[in-house]
Design a protein around this motif. Sequence first.
Motif, PDB file in Angstrom:
ATOM      1  N   TRP A  94      40.087  43.420  38.231  1.00 21.92           N
ATOM      2  CA  TRP A  94      39.219  43.456  39.412  1.00 21.92           C
ATOM      3  C   TRP A  94      37.901  42.732  39.139  1.00 21.92           C
ATOM      4  O   TRP A  94      37.459  41.895  39.920  1.00 21.92           O
ATOM      5  CB  TRP A  94      38.969  44.908  39.812  1.00 21.92           C
ATOM      6  CG  TRP A  94      37.773  45.116  40.688  1.00 21.92           C
ATOM      7  CD1 TRP A  94      36.538  45.542  40.308  1.00 21.92           C
ATOM      8  CD2 TRP A  94      37.687  44.877  42.107  1.00 21.92           C
ATOM      9  NE1 TRP A  94      35.689  45.603  41.393  1.00 21.92           N
ATOM     10  CE2 TRP A  94      36.367  45.197  42.503  1.00 21.92           C
ATOM     11  CE3 TRP A  94      38.595  44.432  43.073  1.00 21.92           C
ATOM     12  CZ2 TRP A  94      35.934  45.076  43.826  1.00 21.92           C
ATOM     13  CZ3 TRP A  94      38.168  44.314  44.388  1.00 21.92           C
ATOM     14  CH2 TRP A  94      36.846  44.639  44.758  1.00 21.92           C
ATOM     15  N   CYS A  95      37.280  43.045  38.015  1.00 26.76           N
ATOM     16  CA  CYS A  95      36.003  42.419  37.661  1.00 26.76           C
ATOM     17  C   CYS A  95      36.159  40.910  37.494  1.00 26.76           C
ATOM     18  O   CYS A  95      35.320  40.136  37.963  1.00 26.76           O
ATOM     19  CB  CYS A  95      35.455  43.035  36.376  1.00 26.76           C
ATOM     20  SG  CYS A  95      34.910  44.738  36.541  1.00 26.76           S
ATOM     21  N   ALA A  96      37.238  40.511  36.829  1.00 23.36           N
ATOM     22  CA  ALA A  96      37.465  39.083  36.614  1.00 23.36           C
ATOM     23  C   ALA A  96      37.682  38.356  37.934  1.00 23.36           C
ATOM     24  O   ALA A  96      37.198  37.237  38.123  1.00 23.36           O
ATOM     25  CB  ALA A  96      38.669  38.872  35.693  1.00 23.36           C
ATOM     26  N   LEU A  97      38.396  38.990  38.870  1.00 29.15           N
ATOM     27  CA  LEU A  97      38.626  38.383  40.182  1.00 29.15           C
ATOM     28  C   LEU A  97      37.314  38.179  40.930  1.00 29.15           C
ATOM     29  O   LEU A  97      37.040  37.089  41.442  1.00 29.15           O
ATOM     30  CB  LEU A  97      39.567  39.267  41.009  1.00 29.15           C
ATOM     31  CG  LEU A  97      39.700  38.917  42.500  1.00 29.15           C
ATOM     32  CD1 LEU A  97      40.280  37.518  42.666  1.00 29.15           C
ATOM     33  CD2 LEU A  97      40.550  39.958  43.219  1.00 29.15           C
ATOM     34  N   ILE A  98      36.493  39.229  40.982  1.00 29.86           N
ATOM     35  CA  ILE A  98      35.226  39.141  41.702  1.00 29.86           C
ATOM     36  C   ILE A  98      34.324  38.078  41.077  1.00 29.86           C
ATOM     37  O   ILE A  98      33.734  37.234  41.770  1.00 29.86           O
ATOM     38  CB  ILE A  98      34.507  40.501  41.707  1.00 29.86           C
ATOM     39  CG1 ILE A  98      35.320  41.530  42.506  1.00 29.86           C
ATOM     40  CG2 ILE A  98      33.099  40.360  42.282  1.00 29.86           C
ATOM     41  CD1 ILE A  98      35.472  41.196  43.977  1.00 29.86           C
ATOM     42  N   GLU A  99      34.225  38.084  39.756  1.00 27.03           N
ATOM     43  CA  GLU A  99      33.350  37.101  39.101  1.00 27.03           C
ATOM     44  C   GLU A  99      33.874  35.684  39.271  1.00 27.03           C
ATOM     45  O   GLU A  99      33.103  34.736  39.444  1.00 27.03           O
ATOM     46  CB  GLU A  99      33.187  37.450  37.626  1.00 27.03           C
ATOM     47  CG  GLU A  99      32.401  38.722  37.394  1.00 27.03           C
ATOM     48  CD  GLU A  99      31.588  38.667  36.122  1.00 27.03           C
ATOM     49  OE1 GLU A  99      30.801  37.712  35.966  1.00 27.03           O
ATOM     50  OE2 GLU A  99      31.752  39.578  35.287  1.00 27.03           O
ATOM     51  N   HIS A 100      35.188  35.530  39.218  1.00 26.69           N
ATOM     52  CA  HIS A 100      35.776  34.210  39.414  1.00 26.69           C
ATOM     53  C   HIS A 100      35.360  33.638  40.768  1.00 26.69           C
ATOM     54  O   HIS A 100      34.948  32.471  40.871  1.00 26.69           O
ATOM     55  CB  HIS A 100      37.296  34.306  39.332  1.00 26.69           C
ATOM     56  CG  HIS A 100      38.003  33.011  39.599  1.00 26.69           C
ATOM     57  ND1 HIS A 100      38.454  32.181  38.601  1.00 26.69           N
ATOM     58  CD2 HIS A 100      38.323  32.397  40.765  1.00 26.69           C
ATOM     59  CE1 HIS A 100      39.020  31.116  39.138  1.00 26.69           C
ATOM     60  NE2 HIS A 100      38.963  31.221  40.455  1.00 26.69           N
ATOM     61  N   GLU A 101      35.447  34.463  41.812  1.00 31.08           N
ATOM     62  CA  GLU A 101      35.081  33.988  43.148  1.00 31.08           C
ATOM     63  C   GLU A 101      33.578  33.720  43.246  1.00 31.08           C
ATOM     64  O   GLU A 101      33.151  32.757  43.886  1.00 31.08           O
ATOM     65  CB  GLU A 101      35.525  35.000  44.207  1.00 31.08           C
ATOM     66  CG  GLU A 101      37.028  35.248  44.251  1.00 31.08           C
ATOM     67  CD  GLU A 101      37.848  33.978  44.384  1.00 31.08           C
ATOM     68  OE1 GLU A 101      37.376  33.028  45.043  1.00 31.08           O
ATOM     69  OE2 GLU A 101      38.950  33.918  43.815  1.00 31.08           O
ATOM     70  N   LEU A 102      32.778  34.556  42.608  1.00 26.93           N
ATOM     71  CA  LEU A 102      31.330  34.353  42.645  1.00 26.93           C
ATOM     72  C   LEU A 102      30.930  33.060  41.937  1.00 26.93           C
ATOM     73  O   LEU A 102      29.962  32.396  42.331  1.00 26.93           O
ATOM     74  CB  LEU A 102      30.610  35.546  42.010  1.00 26.93           C
ATOM     75  CG  LEU A 102      30.645  36.859  42.788  1.00 26.93           C
ATOM     76  CD1 LEU A 102      29.985  37.968  41.984  1.00 26.93           C
ATOM     77  CD2 LEU A 102      29.967  36.715  44.155  1.00 26.93           C
ATOM     78  N   TYR A 103      31.673  32.701  40.888  1.00 23.24           N
ATOM     79  CA  TYR A 103      31.362  31.466  40.170  1.00 23.24           C
ATOM     80  C   TYR A 103      31.530  30.233  41.058  1.00 23.24           C
ATOM     81  O   TYR A 103      31.004  29.158  40.748  1.00 23.24           O
ATOM     82  CB  TYR A 103      32.236  31.323  38.925  1.00 23.24           C
ATOM     83  CG  TYR A 103      31.647  31.936  37.678  1.00 23.24           C
ATOM     84  CD1 TYR A 103      30.490  31.409  37.102  1.00 23.24           C
ATOM     85  CD2 TYR A 103      32.253  33.022  37.049  1.00 23.24           C
ATOM     86  CE1 TYR A 103      29.953  31.957  35.948  1.00 23.24           C
ATOM     87  CE2 TYR A 103      31.721  33.586  35.899  1.00 23.24           C
ATOM     88  CZ  TYR A 103      30.568  33.045  35.356  1.00 23.24           C
ATOM     89  OH  TYR A 103      30.028  33.596  34.217  1.00 23.24           O
ATOM     90  N   HIS A 104      32.270  30.378  42.162  1.00 31.42           N
ATOM     91  CA  HIS A 104      32.445  29.249  43.062  1.00 31.42           C
ATOM     92  C   HIS A 104      31.163  28.935  43.843  1.00 31.42           C
ATOM     93  O   HIS A 104      31.025  27.849  44.400  1.00 31.42           O
ATOM     94  CB  HIS A 104      33.574  29.528  44.050  1.00 31.42           C
ATOM     95  CG  HIS A 104      34.940  29.252  43.498  1.00 31.42           C
ATOM     96  ND1 HIS A 104      35.338  28.006  43.078  1.00 31.42           N
ATOM     97  CD2 HIS A 104      36.016  30.068  43.299  1.00 31.42           C
ATOM     98  CE1 HIS A 104      36.578  28.049  42.649  1.00 31.42           C
ATOM     99  NE2 HIS A 104      37.019  29.293  42.773  1.00 31.42           N
ATOM    100  N   ILE A 105      30.235  29.883  43.920  1.00 24.40           N
ATOM    101  CA  ILE A 105      28.981  29.655  44.632  1.00 24.40           C
ATOM    102  C   ILE A 105      27.928  29.276  43.597  1.00 24.40           C
ATOM    103  O   ILE A 105      27.427  30.133  42.860  1.00 24.40           O
ATOM    104  CB  ILE A 105      28.534  30.895  45.418  1.00 24.40           C
ATOM    105  CG1 ILE A 105      29.681  31.422  46.285  1.00 24.40           C
ATOM    106  CG2 ILE A 105      27.326  30.561  46.292  1.00 24.40           C
ATOM    107  CD1 ILE A 105      29.350  32.722  46.996  1.00 24.40           C
TER     108      ILE A 105
END
Length: 218
Positions: free
Chosen positions: A133-144
């Motif tokens: 879950w944490c990796a998914l959220i951070e992965h998406e945040l890294y796109h911004i």
Amino acid sequence: MARKKADPEIKAFAERPRPPASLFDAGNWFRRFMPAEGVAEWVSRALHSEHSPLYNADHQHLRDADVEFLWAAQENTRQMRRVVGQCEEVTFRCGAWQKGRQEQQMHEWFGRVPTYLITLDAMYANECSDIEWCALIEHELYHIAQKSDEFGAPAFTKDGLPKLGIRSHDVEEFVGIVRRYGIGAGETAKLIEASRRAPEVGHINIAQACGTCMLRAA
């Protein structure tokens, strides 16, 4: 025996928001998307707070960013791969009525049109581990990402806020995820494994043979 206090990191995981059960109700086939309530607050508490064991300074530029989250209970596949998260800048490139419908939907969901929207696979979010879950959220945040000015320094708006934009996968995103969650599987693991091997052809700057790079260098 005294009960051992819960580790702060475990507590942060335990408080992670989950999609509501109603989203998986087969009778509500027409309602497959809904605001992911609590996710933005979880991100602020777990990733932006310096007092959190999950704090990541890489996301500092997003503290005041207008980002919303959406649950999706509809399967999404691309190039025969399951998509479990997607980050996008909210734009409406369409006619007046289509734009009006989409803006109305955003207002009904969030009370406004957010600048960025992260859509999460509700089924995956409901079943994945805390680390996933944490990796998914951070992965998406890294796109911004924060944009750079003409000197390569972080760019800011006239109000002093970071200038943001969507970026594709890059080395910085790989480094951030690997640093925090390990190699795992998938494309990141393939990239690292390839880097450990000797070049199959030889050492050369691939930009010399790339038409796009040539155009940019011209």
